[in-house]
Enzyme design. Structure first.
Site, PDB file in Angstrom:
ATOM      1  N   ASP A 210     -82.046 -32.231  41.166  1.00 25.54           N
ATOM      2  CA  ASP A 210     -82.094 -32.060  39.717  1.00 25.54           C
ATOM      3  C   ASP A 210     -80.911 -31.258  39.205  1.00 25.54           C
ATOM      4  OD1 ASP A 210     -83.184 -29.728  41.005  1.00 25.54           O
ATOM      5  OD2 ASP A 210     -84.033 -29.095  39.086  1.00 25.54           O
TER       6      ASP A 210
ATOM      7  N   GLU B 180     -85.428 -27.797  41.698  1.00 25.70           N
ATOM      8  CA  GLU B 180     -84.976 -26.451  42.056  1.00 25.70           C
ATOM      9  C   GLU B 180     -84.618 -25.656  40.817  1.00 25.70           C
ATOM     10  OE1 GLU B 180     -81.972 -23.328  43.227  1.00 25.70           O
ATOM     11  OE2 GLU B 180     -81.800 -24.998  41.822  1.00 25.70           O
TER      12      GLU B 180
END
Length: 412
Positions: free
Chosen positions: A90, A184
């Site tokens: 991400d 994350e």
């Protein structure tokens, strides 16, 4: 424009550019794992590529959004310690749609870099780190989005290293695990990580910054949501009756040490960081991230916030505290051989290790407490999480070199 290639790893730049152009922004409000379907699609694409480059037992775990694969040990080295390399899919909370990277060849280390036609520039007068890259080839944004080197540089480097090792069986090594995961950036990516399925003795996140960064200390972290109840009446008759929640919010923030904000701290300093504030006279909400390097120091900071709330309002200010992650050094320090291995690998490929605390966190913060010691290696990204992000191709090459050398030395 993006024709420049790494001489040693010809697929590295194209691989990174392809990943960077793939939108995978996480969503803190989603509640799903992964938090966005674009991450699911990206994981499935990585799954196919991992199998294509020679990894085995490649599988996507619906329960946690990780895609995992294995590079088999070379014959005779099956009993060596199993090392893993992990990166996150991400990108941060900034515009990430239609990412259009641009190449700056042989940057002179002094000139401002125009970011496309956006009107923004990368200027060494503002970003002194640019001066470290004289003569190197940089990849920047076009000024309208982030780049996503955090952490697609890490993904590209791990994939390129795995492909290189698969093509060079003369480099003896034990089993190598590869894992790419979601979310994350919103602090929940590792929460559901399956340590048993990953089945490594230790690992590295490839999620750091500049050349040589090696990290095994992180913040200990909490989020604090401050909810304020006001009382709204007509301002003409407000004397001794109105309680302005916005004013209380301002007073609360002013009660925290002004020198202990991110923009005024460094090294082992902790901080209070106000990330959002909204409301009206009758109600307001503020969100903070609070950081320090020990449990005791974090609790002291939370105590300061509790005292400020009590002093200002009685019961009109409520704090909702969520602990996020802990300093992984408490785990890593029990066996520093993992750090010694990374240092030795860096030196062998001509990189000077720079051991420093991460003023943030990585998935390794949580993984280490799950039983998988996971320090952090440099991936090359600079000015991350915004339009001024860039990465050096030469640094990415050295990251691949370091991964390959760690795998090789681990087998010895």
């Amino acid at each position: 424009m993006m024709a420049t290639k790494s001489a040693k790893y010809p697929e590295l730049v194209g691989r990174f550019i392809g990943y960077a152009k793939t939108e995978t922004r996480s969503d803190e409000k989603s509640g799903a794992t992964p938090s966005t379907q674009t991450q699911v699609a990206f994981a499935k694409a990585l799954q196919a590529e991992m199998a294509e480059i020679g990894l085995i037992n490649v599988h996507y775990l619906e329960k946690n959004g990780f895609v995992i694969g294995t590079l088999p040990a070379t014959p005779g080295l099956e009993g060596k310690r199993k090392v893993g390399f992990i990166a996150h899919m991400d990108t941060a909370d900034f515009s990430a749609v239609n990412v259009d990277p641009q190449l700056v060849e042989s940057y002179d280390g002094a000139s401002p870099i125009k970011l496309g036609t956006s009107g923004y520039v990368l200027d060494p007068a503002e970003f002194a780190n640019l001066r470290n890259y004289a003569g190197q080839n940089l990849i920047t944004t076009d000024g309208t989005t982030l780049l996503g080197a955090d952490d697609k540089a890490g993904i590209a480097e791990i994939m390129t290293a795995a492909a290189y090792l698969a093509k060079h069986p003369e480099i003896g090594h034990g089993e190598v695990r590869v894992g790419f995961g979601p979310d994350e950036e919103i602090g929940v990516g590792a929460d559901k990580f399956d340590v048993r399925d990953f089945n490594a003795d230790f690992a590295f996140t490839v999620d750091g910054g500049a050349l040589g960064d090696l990290n095994y200390e992180t913040f200990t972290a909490a989020q604090v949501v401050v909810k304020i109840e006001g009382k709204n009446v007509h301002p003409g008759t407000a004397k001794d009756v109105m309680v302005n929640a916005l004013q209380l919010a301002n007073d609360f923030h002013a009660a925290l040490p002004s020198a202990e904000r991110p923009e005024r701290t460094s090294g082992y300093d902790g901080f209070y960081h106000l990330t959002s504030m909204d409301g009206k006279v009758d109600a307001a909400k503020m969100t903070y991230i609070v950081r320090d390097f020990t449990d005791e120091a974090l609790e002291k900071r939370l105590g300061v916030m509790k005292d400020a709330a009590a002093r200002l309002s009685g019961d009109r200010i409520r704090l909702e505290i969520k602990y996020q992650y802990k300093n992984m050094s408490e785990v890593i320090k029990k066996d520093m051989s993992v750090i010694a291995l990374a240092e030795a690998a860096m030196r062998e490929v001509g990189v000077a290790p720079r051991i420093a605390p991460i003023r943030g966190g990585t998935d390794g913060s949580k993984l280490s407490y799950m039983g998988l010691p996971t320090p952090n290696l440099f991936a090359g990204g600079e000015n991350m999480h915004g339009r001024f992000e860039f990465v050096s191709i030469e640094t990415m090459e050295k990251a691949v070199d370091t991964i390959v050398k760690i795998v090789e030395l681990n087998a010895k």
